[in-house]
Write a protein that holds these residues in place. Structure first.
Motif, PDB file in Angstrom:
ATOM      1  N   ALA A  31      31.849  42.730  12.616  1.00 28.10           N
ATOM      2  CA  ALA A  31      32.986  42.285  11.800  1.00 28.10           C
ATOM      3  C   ALA A  31      33.057  43.150  10.548  1.00 28.10           C
ATOM      4  CB  ALA A  31      32.830  40.820  11.417  1.00 28.10           C
ATOM      5  N   LYS A  32      34.242  43.206   9.972  1.00 30.47           N
ATOM      6  CA  LYS A  32      34.401  43.998   8.753  1.00 30.47           C
ATOM      7  C   LYS A  32      33.509  43.457   7.656  1.00 30.47           C
ATOM      8  CE  LYS A  32      39.179  45.497   9.524  1.00 30.47           C
ATOM      9  NZ  LYS A  32      40.562  45.475   8.978  1.00 30.47           N
ATOM     10  N   LYS A  33      32.997  44.339   6.852  1.00 31.96           N
ATOM     11  CA  LYS A  33      32.116  43.942   5.765  1.00 31.96           C
ATOM     12  C   LYS A  33      32.868  43.045   4.773  1.00 31.96           C
ATOM     13  CE  LYS A  33      28.898  45.824   2.361  1.00 31.96           C
ATOM     14  NZ  LYS A  33      28.332  47.059   1.746  1.00 31.96           N
ATOM     15  N   GLY A  34      32.231  41.935   4.420  1.00 27.99           N
ATOM     16  CA  GLY A  34      32.832  40.998   3.468  1.00 27.99           C
ATOM     17  C   GLY A  34      33.717  39.955   4.103  1.00 27.99           C
ATOM     18  N   VAL A  35      34.059  40.095   5.410  1.00 30.46           N
ATOM     19  CA  VAL A  35      34.903  39.108   6.094  1.00 30.46           C
ATOM     20  C   VAL A  35      34.039  37.922   6.530  1.00 30.46           C
ATOM     21  CG1 VAL A  35      36.327  38.642   8.120  1.00 30.46           C
ATOM     22  CG2 VAL A  35      36.593  40.798   6.884  1.00 30.46           C
ATOM     23  N   THR A  36      34.432  36.731   6.128  1.00 27.96           N
ATOM     24  CA  THR A  36      33.700  35.526   6.519  1.00 27.96           C
ATOM     25  C   THR A  36      34.695  34.462   6.953  1.00 27.96           C
ATOM     26  OG1 THR A  36      33.714  34.668   4.248  1.00 27.96           O
ATOM     27  CG2 THR A  36      31.781  35.950   4.922  1.00 27.96           C
TER      28      THR A  36
ATOM     29  N   LEU B 210      34.335  23.177  23.657  1.00 26.77           N
ATOM     30  CA  LEU B 210      34.486  23.583  22.261  1.00 26.77           C
ATOM     31  C   LEU B 210      33.875  24.963  22.092  1.00 26.77           C
ATOM     32  CD1 LEU B 210      34.146  21.546  19.026  1.00 26.77           C
ATOM     33  CD2 LEU B 210      32.851  23.670  19.217  1.00 26.77           C
ATOM     34  N   ASP B 211      34.648  25.887  21.560  1.00 33.08           N
ATOM     35  CA  ASP B 211      34.185  27.246  21.252  1.00 33.08           C
ATOM     36  C   ASP B 211      34.189  27.425  19.745  1.00 33.08           C
ATOM     37  OD1 ASP B 211      34.151  27.714  23.992  1.00 33.08           O
ATOM     38  OD2 ASP B 211      36.146  28.637  23.993  1.00 33.08           O
ATOM     39  N   VAL B 212      33.122  27.993  19.221  1.00 36.65           N
ATOM     40  CA  VAL B 212      33.066  28.267  17.789  1.00 36.65           C
ATOM     41  C   VAL B 212      32.689  29.725  17.583  1.00 36.65           C
ATOM     42  CG1 VAL B 212      30.672  27.429  17.686  1.00 36.65           C
ATOM     43  CG2 VAL B 212      31.988  27.646  15.576  1.00 36.65           C
ATOM     44  N   GLU B 213      33.423  30.384  16.708  1.00 41.63           N
ATOM     45  CA  GLU B 213      33.108  31.755  16.301  1.00 41.63           C
ATOM     46  C   GLU B 213      32.953  31.780  14.796  1.00 41.63           C
ATOM     47  OE1 GLU B 213      35.875  34.651  17.648  1.00 41.63           O
ATOM     48  OE2 GLU B 213      35.361  34.411  19.776  1.00 41.63           O
ATOM     49  N   VAL B 214      31.916  32.491  14.324  1.00 39.70           N
ATOM     50  CA  VAL B 214      31.611  32.549  12.899  1.00 39.70           C
ATOM     51  C   VAL B 214      31.554  34.009  12.472  1.00 39.70           C
ATOM     52  CG1 VAL B 214      29.934  31.996  11.108  1.00 39.70           C
ATOM     53  CG2 VAL B 214      30.309  30.393  12.995  1.00 39.70           C
ATOM     54  N   ASP B 215      32.341  34.361  11.456  1.00 38.34           N
ATOM     55  CA  ASP B 215      32.265  35.694  10.847  1.00 38.34           C
ATOM     56  C   ASP B 215      31.326  35.604   9.658  1.00 38.34           C
ATOM     57  OD1 ASP B 215      34.136  36.739  12.637  1.00 38.34           O
ATOM     58  OD2 ASP B 215      35.818  36.100  11.395  1.00 38.34           O
ATOM     59  N   ARG B 216      30.205  36.300   9.760  1.00 39.19           N
ATOM     60  CA  ARG B 216      29.193  36.222   8.701  1.00 39.19           C
ATOM     61  C   ARG B 216      28.211  37.377   8.879  1.00 39.19           C
ATOM     62  NH1 ARG B 216      27.183  31.125   5.773  1.00 39.19           N
ATOM     63  NH2 ARG B 216      25.187  31.739   4.887  1.00 39.19           N
ATOM     64  N   ASN B 217      27.743  37.906   7.762  1.00 37.46           N
ATOM     65  CA  ASN B 217      26.747  38.985   7.782  1.00 37.46           C
ATOM     66  C   ASN B 217      27.246  40.203   8.569  1.00 37.46           C
ATOM     67  OD1 ASN B 217      25.168  37.064   6.482  1.00 37.46           O
ATOM     68  ND2 ASN B 217      24.057  36.499   8.344  1.00 37.46           N
TER      69      ASN B 217
END
Length: 691
Positions: free
Chosen positions: A181-186, A137-144
């Motif tokens: 990551a781009k600002k605001g992208v979550t 299982l791979d998880v990627e999180v776009d945050r901050n």
């Protein structure tokens, strides 16, 4: 046993015999406890857990799109545009939020009151269970303004040195910052490979079920777009579901009959107090009173038909077995109609209506939203929160009474038609009951005769008895000589029976063949069907192996599915599988039968190749065009004798899909059926037509 008697060897039971399962070991040891089973149903349940977490974000107002991708390498990816799983350190465990969510049972943001108000997930085990049952299982999180990533193998965090689950794995890694990551992208992207050590080899993801779930969710969360991509086959397919009309549009989609009313929305909000265990400052569990908000939103409409369909949901999670919200809704229906009919002259003195009268022709979608609902089990099929029944009943009764007693011209006309339909259903029910009671009294005075054409069996053991419904009188003569009269009964039917999908109940009962079948089965029809009263343990359709025989089997299946469904659900309805070809061997070799049978064209080709390879000579194979072409010994050996025959059980794994299929094949709407036939015509190999 005397106190001083020694314990027999092998019966010791000491503390050292106890097994303590740490972390996610319990999930892998007993997966069915968490996902129901390890077949296709359990595989789909894992996917629902991940999708529901993404939908909970959208339900809270975070993100308006979810993508689901089924890849050719067996992986499943779910990508949402929510807030993203927290990546900071959870103070009590010292682990990142991502690692806590995926490795700790009963951990998540849905226990307290801060992160979510109404959610589908509430036990905090969904993500961690899927992780435990995945080979990778791979998880990627776009945050901050960054993308964070982490990988797991069967619940253990670590790193892989390549793609896929078979890459070399090194345990021990933690959450890593992968890129900016781009600002605001979550959002969150989860890709996992189900562990084939756990799931059965033939367990496969169902695209049909996935698309149905996506469509259902798009109705329940207006404005949410759910995209489903299937890249497992030679061609990649993609479909996106988005409905802005909400459950009003869903109710119209579910309804199959002509409308008597517009879709009526019954909405309201109320609060209740619930006593729940809460952690105090010292870490002890103490009972505390908590104020809960309940939001009720129901769409209902009545049509000209007689079937009832109710879909119920709690926080967008389907509750196929109902619960307190459905119980409150149905009780309120009866109270509201009884109160509204008191002010009219439609209901005569001494007449009364019950729930079943109101449900005729009714299509409804019942949704409630509340924090921390009480479900029965992790599969969440039944809502158990007691207070919901009372509050839903109060809201529905007030809203529905307002509609039924409305003075507005259009609403008043629709309300009048519905009340007339309900009163008519009540009188029909009373008349049917009176007829049934009269018939019972008649049967008590004189024995009821079964149809003369029934060739009954001698045994009275229901579980052993079998009823063969035979196509045509020509096959009946052979079947009578081929059967075992001890436990096998025969009922011949002439040609094709009535298409009951298009006919009314009255027309069905007037049809001689349908009436004979119902009388012989002996358990009634519809809601009054009594499975325990059925006279036979197996019902077997025996028709020719041609297109007409297939049509007859379909018509019989429609009759049983529509009016004797408990027999189908109990797995007691079968179709016989007569052979298509017979080989007669010339001077068969030792150990080989003189006659061999094949049941499909593919099996025929394999048998020809096998006999040719062995050097076994055989006469020109006989092609059976009907049951009547076989003699009694052949019919017994191939189709009727329990020692040699093959039966195909008719099941209802998914009643909704089955009902839609029957409606497509047998219903009043010709357009979809014509499209189905035209599409199938292009896939037909003309060379295989037996003309």
């Amino acid at each position: 046993m005397p106190m001083n008697q020694p314990v027999a060897e092998g019966r010791e039971y000491e503390a050292r015999h106890l097994l303590v399962l740490e972390g996610l070991e319990a999930v892998r040891k007993r997966p069915a406890m968490y996902i129901g089973s390890t077949d296709t149903r359990g595989l789909m349940h894992c996917l629902w857990e991940i999708i529901d977490n993404a939908v909970d974000e959208a339900l809270g107002g975070y993100g308006d799109a979810i993508e689901v991708i089924l890849a050719a390498d067996g992986s499943i990816t779910v990508h949402d545009r929510g807030r993203g799983i927290p990546v900071d350190v959870e103070p009590r465990t010292g682990l990142s939020g991502v690692e806590v969510v995926f490795t700790k049972l009963h951990a998540g943001g849905k226990f307290g009151a801060g992160s979510y108000n109404a959610t589908g997930g509430l036990h905090g085990v969904g993500a961690s269970v899927v992780n435990a049952l995945s080979s990778r299982l791979d998880v990627e999180v776009d945050r901050n303004s960054a993308t964070w990533g982490m990988s797991f193998r069967r619940g253990v965090p670590g790193t892989f040195d390549g793609p896929g689950p078979i890459a070399k794995f090194t345990p021990g890694a933690s959450l890593q910052k992968l890129r900016r990551a781009k600002k605001g992208v979550t959002g969150t992207r989860i890709t996992y490979w189900p562990d084939r050590q756990i799931f059965l080899k033939d367990a496969q993801l169902s695209l049909t079920d996935l698309e149905a779930r996506a469509r259902q969710t798009s109705f329940l969360v207006p404005g949410l777009a759910l995209s489903v991509t299937d890249a497992r086959g030679p061609e990649t397919t993609q479909e996106t579901f988005k409905h802005d009309g909400g459950i009003t549009e869903y109710c119209e989609y579910l309804a199959t009959d002509a409308p008597l009313t517009d879709v009526i929305r019954l909405q309201g909000r109320d609060s209740f107090t619930e006593t729940v265990p809460m952690l105090d400052d010292a870490g002890h569990m103490e009972p505390a009173d908590v104020d809960r908000e309940l939001e009720v939103d129901i769409a209902v409409r009545w049509g000209s038909g007689y079937e009832s369909r109710t879909k119920s949901y709690v926080n967008i999670i389907a509750t196929p077995k109902g619960g307190t919200h459905v119980a409150g809704f149905e009780r309120a229906l009866t109270r509201a109609f009884s109160k509204a009919l008191e002010g009219t002259r439609l209901l005569k003195s001494g007449e009364e209506i019950i729930k079943e009268d109101i449900l005729e022709g009714m299509t409804s979608v019942v949704t409630v939203r509340l924090a921390e609902p009480q479900f029965e089990g992790q599969t969440k099929e039944v809502l158990g929160t007691p207070a919901v029944s009372r509050l839903v009943g109060k809201i529905v009764e007030a809203e529905l009474t307002s509609f039924l007693t409305s003075t507005k011209r259009e609403a008043k006309a629709q309300a009048r038609m519905v009340m007339e339909k309900v009163v008519s259903a009540s009188r029909t029910r009373v008349a049917a009951r009176a007829h049934k009671e009269a018939q019972r009294r008649k049967n008590a005075l004189e024995s009821s005769t079964l149809p003369a054409k029934l060739k009954d069996c001698r045994s009275t053991d229901v579980d052993r008895c079998e009823l063969f419904i035979v196509e045509g009188d020509s096959a009946l003569g052979t079947a009578m000589r081929a059967r075992s009269s001890e436990f096998q009964a025969l009922l011949p039917i002439r040609g094709k029976i009535l298409n009951v999908q298009k006919a009314s109940v009255g027309d069905m009962l007037k049809n001689t063949e349908c009436a004979s079948i119902i009388q012989v089965v002996g358990a009634g029809t519809g809601r009054t069907f009594d499975l325990d009263a059925a006279r036979y343990g197996k019902i077997i359709f025996m028709a020719d192996a041609d297109s007409d025989g297939a049509h007859i089997r379909c018509l019989l299946a429609t009759l049983f599915f529509r009016y004797m469904r408990p027999l189908v659900e109990a797995g007691r309805v079968y179709t016989a599988v007569p052979p298509l070809h017979r080989f007669e061997l010339i001077n068969p070799k030792r150990g080989m039968e003189k006659y061999l049978y094949t049941y499909s064209d593919a099996e025929y080709q394999r048998k020809v190749a096998e006999l040719t390879k062995r050097g076994q000579n055989f006469k020109e194979p006989q092609r059976y065009k009907g049951l009547g072409e076989m003699d009694a010994d052949q019919l017994s050996e191939t189709t009727m004798s329990p020692r040699h025959r093959t039966l195909r059980r008719i099941t209802v794994d998914d009643a909704e899909a089955a009902e839609q299929t029957f409606d497509l094949l047998m219903g009043n709407d010709v357009g979809p059926r014509k499209g189905f036939i035209v599409d199938g015509a292009y896939q037909l190999d003309a060379a295989t037509i037996d003309a």
